[in-house]
Enzyme design. Structure first.
Site, PDB file in Angstrom:
ATOM      1  N   PHE A   1       0.855  -1.188   0.000  1.00 33.62           N
ATOM      2  CA  PHE A   1       0.000   0.000   0.000  1.00 33.62           C
ATOM      3  C   PHE A   1       0.900   1.250   0.000  1.00 33.62           C
ATOM      4  O   PHE A   1       1.886   1.301   0.731  1.00 33.62           O
ATOM      5  CB  PHE A   1      -0.906  -0.011   1.236  1.00 33.62           C
ATOM      6  CG  PHE A   1      -1.980   1.025   1.180  1.00 33.62           C
ATOM      7  CD1 PHE A   1      -3.130   0.810   0.450  1.00 33.62           C
ATOM      8  CD2 PHE A   1      -1.824   2.230   1.843  1.00 33.62           C
ATOM      9  CE1 PHE A   1      -4.129   1.783   0.383  1.00 33.62           C
ATOM     10  CE2 PHE A   1      -2.816   3.201   1.779  1.00 33.62           C
ATOM     11  CZ  PHE A   1      -3.963   2.980   1.046  1.00 33.62           C
TER      12      PHE A   1
ATOM     13  N   ASP B   1       0.636  -4.378   8.898  1.00 33.70           N
ATOM     14  CA  ASP B   1      -0.478  -3.487   8.608  1.00 33.70           C
ATOM     15  C   ASP B   1      -1.723  -4.358   8.437  1.00 33.70           C
ATOM     16  O   ASP B   1      -1.810  -5.168   7.509  1.00 33.70           O
ATOM     17  CB  ASP B   1      -0.179  -2.666   7.343  1.00 33.70           C
ATOM     18  CG  ASP B   1      -1.245  -1.602   7.076  1.00 33.70           C
ATOM     19  OD1 ASP B   1      -2.395  -1.787   7.516  1.00 33.70           O
ATOM     20  OD2 ASP B   1      -0.915  -0.599   6.417  1.00 33.70           O
TER      21      ASP B   1
ATOM     22  N   TYR C   1     -11.906   2.455   9.408  1.00 37.93           N
ATOM     23  CA  TYR C   1     -13.071   2.737   8.547  1.00 37.93           C
ATOM     24  C   TYR C   1     -13.356   1.661   7.516  1.00 37.93           C
ATOM     25  O   TYR C   1     -14.238   1.819   6.694  1.00 37.93           O
ATOM     26  CB  TYR C   1     -12.919   4.101   7.863  1.00 37.93           C
ATOM     27  CG  TYR C   1     -11.612   4.350   7.142  1.00 37.93           C
ATOM     28  CD1 TYR C   1     -11.398   3.859   5.864  1.00 37.93           C
ATOM     29  CD2 TYR C   1     -10.601   5.102   7.730  1.00 37.93           C
ATOM     30  CE1 TYR C   1     -10.205   4.085   5.204  1.00 37.93           C
ATOM     31  CE2 TYR C   1      -9.405   5.347   7.078  1.00 37.93           C
ATOM     32  CZ  TYR C   1      -9.208   4.837   5.820  1.00 37.93           C
ATOM     33  OH  TYR C   1      -8.023   5.066   5.175  1.00 37.93           O
ATOM     34  N   LYS C   2     -12.604   0.581   7.527  1.00 35.07           N
ATOM     35  CA  LYS C   2     -12.882  -0.498   6.574  1.00 35.07           C
ATOM     36  C   LYS C   2     -13.814  -1.512   7.252  1.00 35.07           C
ATOM     37  O   LYS C   2     -14.972  -1.205   7.471  1.00 35.07           O
ATOM     38  CB  LYS C   2     -11.570  -1.093   6.080  1.00 35.07           C
ATOM     39  CG  LYS C   2     -10.826  -0.071   5.189  1.00 35.07           C
ATOM     40  CD  LYS C   2      -9.412  -0.430   4.835  1.00 35.07           C
ATOM     41  CE  LYS C   2      -8.816   0.661   3.938  1.00 35.07           C
ATOM     42  NZ  LYS C   2      -7.353   0.712   4.006  1.00 35.07           N
TER      43      LYS C   2
ATOM     44  N   ARG D   1     -12.269  -4.807  -7.980  1.00 34.26           N
ATOM     45  CA  ARG D   1     -12.134  -5.414  -6.655  1.00 34.26           C
ATOM     46  C   ARG D   1     -13.487  -5.434  -5.955  1.00 34.26           C
ATOM     47  O   ARG D   1     -14.211  -4.440  -5.971  1.00 34.26           O
ATOM     48  CB  ARG D   1     -11.133  -4.582  -5.859  1.00 34.26           C
ATOM     49  CG  ARG D   1     -10.808  -5.091  -4.490  1.00 34.26           C
ATOM     50  CD  ARG D   1      -9.760  -4.214  -3.839  1.00 34.26           C
ATOM     51  NE  ARG D   1     -10.304  -2.920  -3.443  1.00 34.26           N
ATOM     52  CZ  ARG D   1      -9.772  -2.123  -2.506  1.00 34.26           C
ATOM     53  NH1 ARG D   1      -8.651  -2.481  -1.912  1.00 34.26           N
ATOM     54  NH2 ARG D   1     -10.324  -0.975  -2.188  1.00 34.26           N
TER      55      ARG D   1
HETATM   56  C1  LIG Z   1      -6.591   1.818   3.929  1.00 34.48           C
HETATM   57  C2  LIG Z   1      -5.159   1.576   4.209  1.00 34.48           C
HETATM   58  C3  LIG Z   1      -4.388   2.551   4.845  1.00 34.48           C
HETATM   59  C4  LIG Z   1      -5.018   3.877   5.150  1.00 34.48           C
HETATM   60  O1  LIG Z   1      -4.185   4.829   5.640  1.00 34.48           O
HETATM   61  P1  LIG Z   1      -4.791   6.225   6.127  1.00 34.48           P
HETATM   62  O2  LIG Z   1      -3.709   6.803   6.888  1.00 34.48           O
HETATM   63  O3  LIG Z   1      -6.030   5.912   6.925  1.00 34.48           O
HETATM   64  O4  LIG Z   1      -5.211   7.001   4.929  1.00 34.48           O
HETATM   65  C5  LIG Z   1      -3.069   2.236   5.150  1.00 34.48           C
HETATM   66  N1  LIG Z   1      -2.536   1.029   4.828  1.00 34.48           N
HETATM   67  C6  LIG Z   1      -3.270   0.084   4.178  1.00 34.48           C
HETATM   68  C7  LIG Z   1      -2.663  -1.227   3.844  1.00 34.48           C
HETATM   69  C8  LIG Z   1      -4.584   0.339   3.847  1.00 34.48           C
HETATM   70  O5  LIG Z   1      -5.291  -0.575   3.206  1.00 34.48           O
END
Ligand SMILES: *Cc1c(COP(=O)(O)O)cnc(C)c1O
Length: 405
Positions: free
Chosen positions: A123, A192, A217-218, A364
Site C-alpha cells: 500500500f 499493517d 473505517y474499513k 475489486r
Molecule cells: C486503507 C489503508 C491505509 C489507510 O491509511 P490512512 O492513513 O487511513 O489514509 C493504510 N494502509 C493500508 C494497507 C490500507 O489498506
C-alpha cells in the site's frame, strides 16, 4: 445461481446483522473493504455525544463521559478481534501516522541497522512512510518481491513492514512464519492489518508479532477517516520510544511539566487529544464486530468469497481472478483483471452493485461478512455478465474518472 444464493441467505446465521446497518434493500454493497457501512445506531450515538456530552456537559465530559479513556477503551475492544491483549492496542490518529510512529520506534530498537524491508506494490502510504524516514537519514528502504522476502531477510534488516492482506490482490501473508523469519535475523516486524481487522483470523500474540497498525473505517465500520489503531507487544512497551512525543503520551499530561516522559505501556503511542466524536462512532462499529464474533465473521466471509469466485469462473470467465483460490490464503475480497475494469465498475455502480477499481486494471469486490448477502454476490455476477454482453460498459460516461477511484 440466484436461487442457490437465496437458499444460502435463508440458512445464514448472520443474515440478521444486515438490519443493524443503514443499507438500502436493493443495494449490493461490495466495498466495505474500502469504507464500511454505517451502523444504524451511529447517528443517534453521535447526536448524543454532540448534544449531551459536548453541548450540555461541556468540559466535564472528559471525566464524566469517559472521553479521556476512549483510546484505551476502543483499543481494548479492537484487541479482542486481532488476538491481542487489551492493554496492547490503542485507538489513535490514522494508519499512516501510526506507521510513522512504529517504524521509527522499531528502528530505534535496532541501533546499527537502518534497513526497512517491504514488498513492491505494498500500500502506498506504507512505502511512502519509509521514504519519509529515509529522507531524514533514519531509514533505508529495501523492497523484495513477496516470494523473495525470506531470502532477503538478513542481518542488515532492522524491520520488516508488510501488509497482512494485500489491498489489491487479497493475498494474505503467513504472519507467524514471516514474523519468525524476521526474528531469526534479529529484525522486528510491523504488520499493517488495514484489510484484516474484522475480516480474517488474526492472532498477533500467537504469531509473536512485535507491532501492528490498522484502519478503523474499513471492516470496523468506524466511518470515513475514523481513528486507526496500533498494537505494541507487551514485551516491547517499556522500552518503546516514538518520535511524536505529544502531551497525551506523557506519563502525567496534566502535570504540564517541561520535559517529556513517556506514559507506561501502549499509552505512549498517543500524541494528541483524541477525536471524540469520531472515536464514539468507531466504538459502535467495533462493538458490532465483537458482538458477531470473529469466528462467525470469518466463516461467512469465506463462504461469500468462494461462492463468488466459483460463480465468476463459471459465468464471467473472461475476468480472471488474481486472488488466491484457497480462501485460507486470501483476505475477505476478490480481485479480477480486465482491460476495461474501470468502465465495468462504473456500469455496475449504475446498477447498484458497488465494488471498486484499482489501477491499472483491477475490479475489486469486498465481502464484509456482517452485511453482505449471497444474493448480492449473485447480482454482481449476473449484472456483470449482462453489462459485458450488452456492451453497456462502453457508454462514454463510464469512462469519466473522479478524483477518488
Ligand atoms: C486503507 C489503508 C491505509 C489507510 O491509511 P490512512 O492513513 O487511513 O489514509 C493504510 N494502509 C493500508 C494497507 C490500507 O489498506
Amino acid at each position: 445461481m440466484m436461487q442457490q444464493a437465496e437458499r444460502l441467505d435463508a440458512a445464514d446465521p448472520l443474515a440478521k446483522w444486515r438490519g443493524e446497518f443503514l443499507l438500502d434493500e436493493g443495494l449490493a454493497y461490495l466495498d466495505g473493504n474500502s469504507l464500511g457501512a454505517l451502523p444504524k445506531v451511529v447517528p443517534a450515538r453521535v447526536e448524543e455525544v454532540v448534544r449531551e456530552e459536548w453541548g450540555a456537559q461541556l468540559i466535564a465530559s472528559w471525566n464524566d463521559a469517559g472521553w479521556i479513556d476512549l483510546p484505551q477503551k476502543v483499543g481494548g475492544k479492537i484487541a479482542s478481534l486481532v488476538g491481542a491483549q487489551g492493554h496492547e492496542v490503542i485507538a489513535a490518529d490514522t494508519t499512516s501516522i501510526n506507521l510513522f510512529k512504529l517504524i521509527s520506534a522499531a528502528l530505534a530498537m535496532r541501533p546499527g541497522r537502518k534497513q526497512v524491508l517491504s514488498e513492491p506494490g505494498n500500500f502506498p502510504s506504507d512505502l511512502y512512510m519509509i521514504e519519509g524516514l529515509e529522507a531524514q537519514g533514519l531509514a533505508e528502504r529495501r523492497l523484495a518481491e513477496r516470494g523473495n522476502i525470506e531470502a532477503a531477510l538478513d542481518e542488515n534488516v532492522a524491520l520488516l513492514l508488510l501488509t497482512h492482506v494485500h489491498y489489491k490482490t487479497g493475498e494474505m501473508f503467513d504472519m507467524a512464519r514471516l514474523t519468525k523469519a524476521a526474528h531469526d535475523v534479529g529484525a522486528l516486524v510491523v504488520w499493517d492489518l488495514s484489510h484484516s481487522a474484522g475480516a480474517v483470523p488474526v492472532d498477533l500474540n500467537g504469531a509473536n508479532a512485535d507491532f501492528a497498525v490498522g484502519c478503523g473505517y474499513k471492516y470496523l465500520n468506524g466511518g470515513p477517516g475514523a481513528p486507526a489503531f496500533a498494537y505494541v507487544a507487551e514485551r516491547h512497551q517499556a522500552g518503546l520510544q516514538q518520535p511524536l512525543s505529544g502531551w497525551m503520551g506523557h506519563k502525567a499530561p496534566f502535570a504540564f511539566v517541561d520535559d517529556y516522559q513517556p506514559a507506561p505501556g501502549v499509552d505512549r503511542l498517543l500524541c494528541s487529544t483524541p477525536s471524540v466524536i469520531a472515536m464514539s462512532a468507531l466504538e459502535v462499529g467495533v462493538d458490532l464486530m465483537a458482538g458477531i464474533g470473529m469466528e462467525a465473521l470469518v466463516e461467512k466471509s469465506r463462504a461469500l468469497s468462494e461462492f463468488t469466485r466459483k460463480a465468476m469462473a463459471e459465468h464471467v470467465p473472461e475476468l480472471p481472478c488474481i486472488s488466491p483460490a484457497d480462501p485460507a490464503q486470501r483476505g475477505s475480497q476478490l480481485s479480477f483483471r480486465h482491460q476495461h475494469s474501470y468502465q465495468l465498475c462504473q456500469a455496475l455502480i449504475a446498477r447498484n452493485v458497488i465494488g471498486d477499481f484499482r489501477a491499472p486494471d483491477v475490479l475489486r469486490v469486498g465481502f464484509a461478512p456482517a452485511y453482505v448477502r449471497f444474493a448480492d454476490c449473485a447480482r454482481l455476477v449476473e449484472e456483470l455478465r449482462d453489462i459485458l454482453d450488452s456492451g453497456e460498459w462502453q457508454k462514454p460516461e463510464y469512462a469519466e474518472r473522479g478524483a477518488v477511484t
